[in-house]
Design an enzyme around this catalytic site. Structure first.
Site, PDB file in Angstrom:
ATOM      1  N   HIS A   1      -7.203  -2.377  14.886  1.00 38.13           N
ATOM      2  CA  HIS A   1      -7.381  -1.615  13.655  1.00 38.13           C
ATOM      3  C   HIS A   1      -7.082  -2.484  12.425  1.00 38.13           C
ATOM      4  O   HIS A   1      -7.900  -2.566  11.492  1.00 38.13           O
ATOM      5  CB  HIS A   1      -6.469  -0.384  13.692  1.00 38.13           C
ATOM      6  CG  HIS A   1      -6.501   0.475  12.468  1.00 38.13           C
ATOM      7  ND1 HIS A   1      -7.201   1.662  12.409  1.00 38.13           N
ATOM      8  CD2 HIS A   1      -5.923   0.318  11.252  1.00 38.13           C
ATOM      9  CE1 HIS A   1      -7.047   2.191  11.216  1.00 38.13           C
ATOM     10  NE2 HIS A   1      -6.276   1.402  10.485  1.00 38.13           N
ATOM     11  N   GLU A   2      -5.922  -3.117  12.427  1.00 40.62           N
ATOM     12  CA  GLU A   2      -5.539  -3.922  11.255  1.00 40.62           C
ATOM     13  C   GLU A   2      -6.490  -5.103  11.088  1.00 40.62           C
ATOM     14  O   GLU A   2      -6.880  -5.445   9.969  1.00 40.62           O
ATOM     15  CB  GLU A   2      -4.093  -4.404  11.361  1.00 40.62           C
ATOM     16  CG  GLU A   2      -3.055  -3.300  11.567  1.00 40.62           C
ATOM     17  CD  GLU A   2      -3.169  -2.124  10.609  1.00 40.62           C
ATOM     18  OE1 GLU A   2      -3.608  -2.307   9.461  1.00 40.62           O
ATOM     19  OE2 GLU A   2      -2.825  -0.993  11.025  1.00 40.62           O
TER      20      GLU A   2
ATOM     21  N   GLU B   1      -9.982   3.963   5.985  1.00 36.32           N
ATOM     22  CA  GLU B   1      -9.210   4.411   7.152  1.00 36.32           C
ATOM     23  C   GLU B   1     -10.067   5.149   8.182  1.00 36.32           C
ATOM     24  O   GLU B   1      -9.964   4.890   9.376  1.00 36.32           O
ATOM     25  CB  GLU B   1      -8.016   5.257   6.721  1.00 36.32           C
ATOM     26  CG  GLU B   1      -6.976   4.491   5.891  1.00 36.32           C
ATOM     27  CD  GLU B   1      -6.427   3.240   6.573  1.00 36.32           C
ATOM     28  OE1 GLU B   1      -6.649   3.059   7.795  1.00 36.32           O
ATOM     29  OE2 GLU B   1      -5.785   2.420   5.886  1.00 36.32           O
TER      30      GLU B   1
ATOM     31  N   GLU C   1       0.856  -1.184   0.000  1.00 36.10           N
ATOM     32  CA  GLU C   1       0.000   0.000   0.000  1.00 36.10           C
ATOM     33  C   GLU C   1       0.896   1.241   0.000  1.00 36.10           C
ATOM     34  O   GLU C   1       1.886   1.265   0.740  1.00 36.10           O
ATOM     35  CB  GLU C   1      -0.905   0.030   1.232  1.00 36.10           C
ATOM     36  CG  GLU C   1      -1.961   1.118   1.108  1.00 36.10           C
ATOM     37  CD  GLU C   1      -2.926   1.166   2.299  1.00 36.10           C
ATOM     38  OE1 GLU C   1      -2.762   0.399   3.256  1.00 36.10           O
ATOM     39  OE2 GLU C   1      -3.832   1.992   2.242  1.00 36.10           O
TER      40      GLU C   1
ATOM     41  N   GLY D   1       2.689   2.325  10.984  1.00 41.47           N
ATOM     42  CA  GLY D   1       2.445   1.503  12.170  1.00 41.47           C
ATOM     43  C   GLY D   1       2.278   0.032  11.838  1.00 41.47           C
ATOM     44  O   GLY D   1       2.928  -0.824  12.430  1.00 41.47           O
ATOM     45  N   ALA D   2       1.409  -0.252  10.875  1.00 42.55           N
ATOM     46  CA  ALA D   2       1.142  -1.641  10.527  1.00 42.55           C
ATOM     47  C   ALA D   2       0.345  -1.680   9.237  1.00 42.55           C
ATOM     48  O   ALA D   2      -0.134  -0.651   8.764  1.00 42.55           O
ATOM     49  CB  ALA D   2       0.348  -2.324  11.643  1.00 42.55           C
TER      50      ALA D   2
ATOM     51  N   GLU E   1      -2.558  -4.052   6.849  1.00 43.09           N
ATOM     52  CA  GLU E   1      -3.630  -5.054   6.938  1.00 43.09           C
ATOM     53  C   GLU E   1      -3.640  -6.099   5.824  1.00 43.09           C
ATOM     54  O   GLU E   1      -4.708  -6.631   5.490  1.00 43.09           O
ATOM     55  CB  GLU E   1      -4.976  -4.318   6.942  1.00 43.09           C
ATOM     56  CG  GLU E   1      -5.383  -3.654   5.601  1.00 43.09           C
ATOM     57  CD  GLU E   1      -5.011  -2.174   5.490  1.00 43.09           C
ATOM     58  OE1 GLU E   1      -4.083  -1.733   6.198  1.00 43.09           O
ATOM     59  OE2 GLU E   1      -5.645  -1.472   4.672  1.00 43.09           O
TER      60      GLU E   1
END
Ligand code: TRP
Ligand code: ZN
Length: 889
Positions: free
Chosen positions: A303-304, A326, A127, A267-268, A270
């Protein structure tokens, strides 16, 4: 400025893809000095495309094309065209197999986009547009495909080979190499592709879904981090259960994996079935992790995971729709965190962040709407506006509909658009459809940038027993949006009588009695008249921060104190305290400017005293709330509110007020500290976190007393803590309150902390950021020394954020030193980072772009540095976009 550098993409130019990719087979052969990628794409023309003769144009960057074939026949040089960004084939049929083989270099890829190496392992970040650095492809979110991935690598160095979906096959290849084949049955866009190869260990658990399916859960880490996975695993299971219970969403694959990597831009991520995390956002244990980080990790894991539905099963049509996934997913993770801990305190902390960081973005040169109209580099649009303001917008919709209708709406949204790539408009339409509520005006939240200003005035008519609230809304111009239309602003409100009780809020002709209601402000100016009001009330407005606006009211300090102790809404109680402190600090600032003696309004002291007394008298009071009530507005928030920022005056006044409060209330601060000392060993739960937060908040005040007894107490806390929260808070108390009297101890503690923790990367990162963020004048030499330290690495984004980012964003008085040294420093770092990692370079640039907020001398110095960066050859599009947008107008 070089026109060619900035190519702008416009939403209005969106066209459906001319081709679709039904199946994608990849073979990735990993070697130490190169990687070979073979792709087989089963393609056909998109029946929806308006261009049935269109050429095939694939995205691709920084690859060496070795072979290209269509339907099994190799193409000659004349049958295709290559440029820096594309591979074009003019003649293709309606349905065909495209194949290509390319060579790429993950081992030298420092951008951390596409396939790259994080220390000892290979991993990917696709992404938004990283997949095109792996192979030629239709790298756009509205092209969804089924992926099969074969990975080949050295068996010793990379025993673990992972990709999305299920493992179908693995085996030996001889010559010390092996392979694995993964198949993901869910169609997905390329940005959700992931691949990992490394010498990894894992912890394993399982989750039984609401329909009794067993899901295997695995967290992959390096061996040294195996003792830091338990918390994230628990958080994952809580998130899986919560999404079933609150949104009715069950997990779909049979396996869910998380991998921790040290080098990561955000951060991470998905990726379907294979989330990749910045190690700082997943690894945790009490000895190395603060309470704050535990909370952050829990919400990022959630979140992920939540993206599996809001993002993966239902994805974005194009990157202008980024907030579709998001904003919605932040809203979902905030709901989860609220259910796991204290709703009011979570809200206060989220609003604090929004009001400082997002409001500042909305007032700066990069201001954009939740659904932008254009961009040059999409990586620059992973912003607090897309995430946090996007979440506020979903939050307003959920409040307008109420819980039942909102759930009906999300059910319909997930059901109708499952497997599709859609728009924010589709989301809003579904909400309209299930509720019958007209959201036409509300849609402006998606298209207009800028933070609305909502002014309120009040009038009580004793004769007629009427109370009038008049709202006036406006929104400042933002780039390319000089004029704004009025927003639909939901204002949750209550009226309090002199005893602090809720009064009925009745419009003329109404019989029902409501004691709190949501006022829909839709006009530029609008008056609400309440009848049968027996006395002039104190209004409690924007409860729970019901809309992302700047509320300007005319409440007196006495009324603010009244709201602080009486309102039923936790957010309003806290915000009243913030307003009171702001008023008092502004008054003191004026005194200092006028050369008068510093005389602080004693009502602030009284308010602090009252809060602390209540918490001692009533131990059941939420201590996290108390701790938040004792925090003065941050320097960053004060800067955001100022017309022209005077960083020195802001710093000075806040420090003085802090000291004054500590001096006058030293006994009660001490009593709160002592009432909240640790009893047993460390546990992470809401109550204990609150207790530690309160105690450490109070310690920071006590340190300003420059009292040897408190230095000693903080040092004792530092030495005896069994957890990173208390240990680091004690060190931070010294670093944030430096004085000659604590210099020796401060330096000793800083050194011994590093010596103790130098083998724990995540603790070293905290050590760097504590020193860099400390709000201290003239410490740039210290920051430069940290960059020479063995622990620093310019190629690791976490280190960059912890030193450069922490200094430039958190130490405002240091960064804005009047001689411009902070600006020069940042420009140097951006120039270096531009070559290493454009995404990180452009993010670090932000504080320099806010020059308009400062005095003319600082403005000139900031612009000079922006110019210096702009003069660099080979600027990345990322940095170029931010520079050009912050320089023009
Ligand atoms: N989609 C990620 C999230 O959960 C964001 C993200 C991770 C990202 N890595 C990135 C965005 C790299 C851009 C570039 O919010
Ligand atoms: Zn996200």
């Amino acid at each position: 400025m070089k026109e060619s550098q900035g190519k702008t993409v416009f939403l209005r130019d969106y066209q459906v893809p001319d081709f679709l990719i039904d199946e994608t087979s990849l073979k990735v052969e990993l070697f130490e000095d190169h990687t070979l990628v073979s792709a087989v794409l089963h393609m056909r023309r998109n029946p929806q495309s308006p261009n049935p003769q269109a050429a095939l144009v694939l995205h691709g960057r920084q690859q060496e094309l070795l072979e290209v074939a269509v339907n099994g026949r190799f193409l000659t040089d004349t049958e295709y065209q290559l440029d820096k960004e594309h591979l074009t084939i003019n003649e293709v049929g309606d349905s065909f197999v495209f194949e290509c083989r390319t060579r790429i270099h993950p081992e030298t890829n420092t951008s951390l986009e596409g396939l790259y190496k994080s220390r000892v392992m290979f991993c990917t970040q696709c992404e938004a547009e990283g997949f095109r650095k792996i192979t030629y492809y239709l790298d756009r979110p509205d092209v969804l495909s089924v992926f099969t991935t074969r990975i080949e690598a050295d068996k010793n160095l990379y025993p673990v080979l992972l990709s999305n979906g299920n493992e179908m096959e693995q085996g030996d290849l001889g010559a010390g190499r092996h392979y694995a084949v993964w198949h993901d049955p869910f169609r997905k866009p390329a940005y959700l592709f992931a691949l990992v190869a490394g010498d990894l260990r894992h912890v394993q658990d399982s989750f039984t879904t609401c329909t009794n399916r067993q899901i295997s859960l695995k967290i992959y880490v390096e061996e040294k981090d195996l003792d830091k996975c338990e918390f994230a695993m628990g958080a994952l299971k809580r998130a899986m259960r919560w999404d079933e219970e609150v949104y009715g969403r069950e997990y779909d694959l049979d396996i869910f994996m998380i991998v921790a990597v040290d080098d990561f831009n955000m951060g991470a991520m998905e990726n379907k079935g294979l989330n990749i995390f910045n190690s700082s956002c997943v690894l945790a244990n009490p000895a190395t992790t603060t309470d704050f980080s535990f909370g952050r990790i829990e919400s990022i894991v959630a979140h992920e995971y939540f993206h599996n539905w809001s993002g993966n099963r239902v994805t974005c049509r194009d990157w202008f729709q980024l907030s579709l996934k998001e904003g919605f997913t932040v809203f979902r993770d905030a709901g989860f965190s609220a259910d796991m801990g204290s709703r009011a305190v979570n809200r206060i902390e989220d609003v604090g962040f929004l009001r400082t960081v997002q409001f500042a973005e909305d007032a700066g040169p990069m201001a954009h709407s939740v659904r932008p109209e254009s961009y040059m580099e999409i990586s620059n649009f992973y912003t607090v506006t897309i995430y946090e303001k996007g979440s506020e917008v979903v939050r307003m919709i959920s409040k307008l509909l109420g819980p039942e209708l909102f759930r009906k709406g999300t059910d319909l949204y997930f059901d109708r658009y499952d497997g599709m790539a859609v728009t924010t408009e589709d989301f809003v339409s579904v909400m309209e459809e299930v509720s019958g509520i007209d959201l036409r005006q509300f849609r402006r939240w998606y298209t207009q940038a800028g933070t609305p200003i909502l002014e309120v005035s009040r009038r009580y008519n004793a004769d007629r027993q009427e109370y009038h609230l008049t709202f006036t809304q406006s929104c400042p111009p933002t780039p390319r949006q000089p004029e704004k239309k009025p927003f639909y602003i939901p204002v949750a409100a209550g009226l309090l009588n002199e005893k602090g009780q809720e009064m009925p809020m009745r419009f003329a002709g109404e019989s029902a009695i409501l004691t709190s209601r949501v006022l829909a402000v839709t006009e530029p100016q609008q008056t609400f008249t309440f009848v049968n009001v027996p006395q002039a009330p104190v209004p409690s407005l924007l409860r729970e921060f019901s809309a992302p606006v700047k509320l300007k009211n005319d409440l007196t300090r006495d009324e603010l104190m009244f709201l602080m102790s009486h309102d039923t809404d936790g957010f309003v109680r806290w915000d009243a305290g913030q307003q009171l402190a702001l008023q008092v600090m502004q008054e003191c600032m004026q005194q200092m400017k006028d050369g008068m003696v510093f005389e602080m309004d004693q009502r602030l002291v009284l308010a602090f005293e009252h809060v602390m007394r209540s918490s001692i008298d009533d131990p059941s009071m939420d201590k996290a709330m108390v701790a938040n009530l004792l925090l003065l507005p941050s320097e960053a928030y004060m800067a955001e509110l100022a017309e022209t920022v005077d960083p020195e005056a802001i710093h000075e006044v806040r420090e003085q007020v802090r000291k004054q409060l500590a001096r006058q209330l030293r006994l009660i601060f001490a009593a709160v500290y002592n009432a909240n000392t640790t009893a047993g060993s460390y546990t992470y739960n809401a109550e204990e976190v609150a207790r530690r937060t309160l105690r450490n908040t109070v310690l920071n005040y006590l340190m300003t007393l420059e009292d040897a007894a408190w230095f000693n107490q903080a040092w004792l806390q530092f030495c005896s803590a069994d957890n990173m929260t208390d240990e680091s808070a004690a060190l931070r108390a010294f670093l944030n309150n430096p004085c000659p009297a604590n210099e020796t101890l401060r330096k000793e503690m800083t050194v011994s902390f590093y010596a103790k923790w130098k083998h724990e990367t995540l603790v070293v990162e905290q050590w760097l950021s504590m020193q860099s963020a400390a709000p201290v004048k003239d410490n740039l030499p210290g920051i430069k020394a940290l960059m020479e330290h063995e622990a620093f690495d310019m190629r690791n984004p976490n280190k960059v954020r912890c030193v450069i980012g922490a200094f430039c964003n958190s130490n405002t008085v240091g960064f804005h030193a009047a001689d411009g040294s902070g600006y020069h420093f940042l420009a140097d770092q951006v120039i270096t980072l531009n070559r290493i990692n454009p995404q990180i370079a452009s993010r670090q640039l932000t504080p320099l772009t806010r020059w308009r907020k400062y005095d003319t001398a600082r403005q000139a110095k900031m612009k000079e540095q922006l110019q210096r960066i702009l003069a660099e050859p080979e600027l990345s599009p990322d940095v170029y976009e931010i520079l050009s947008k912050s320089m023009d107008q």
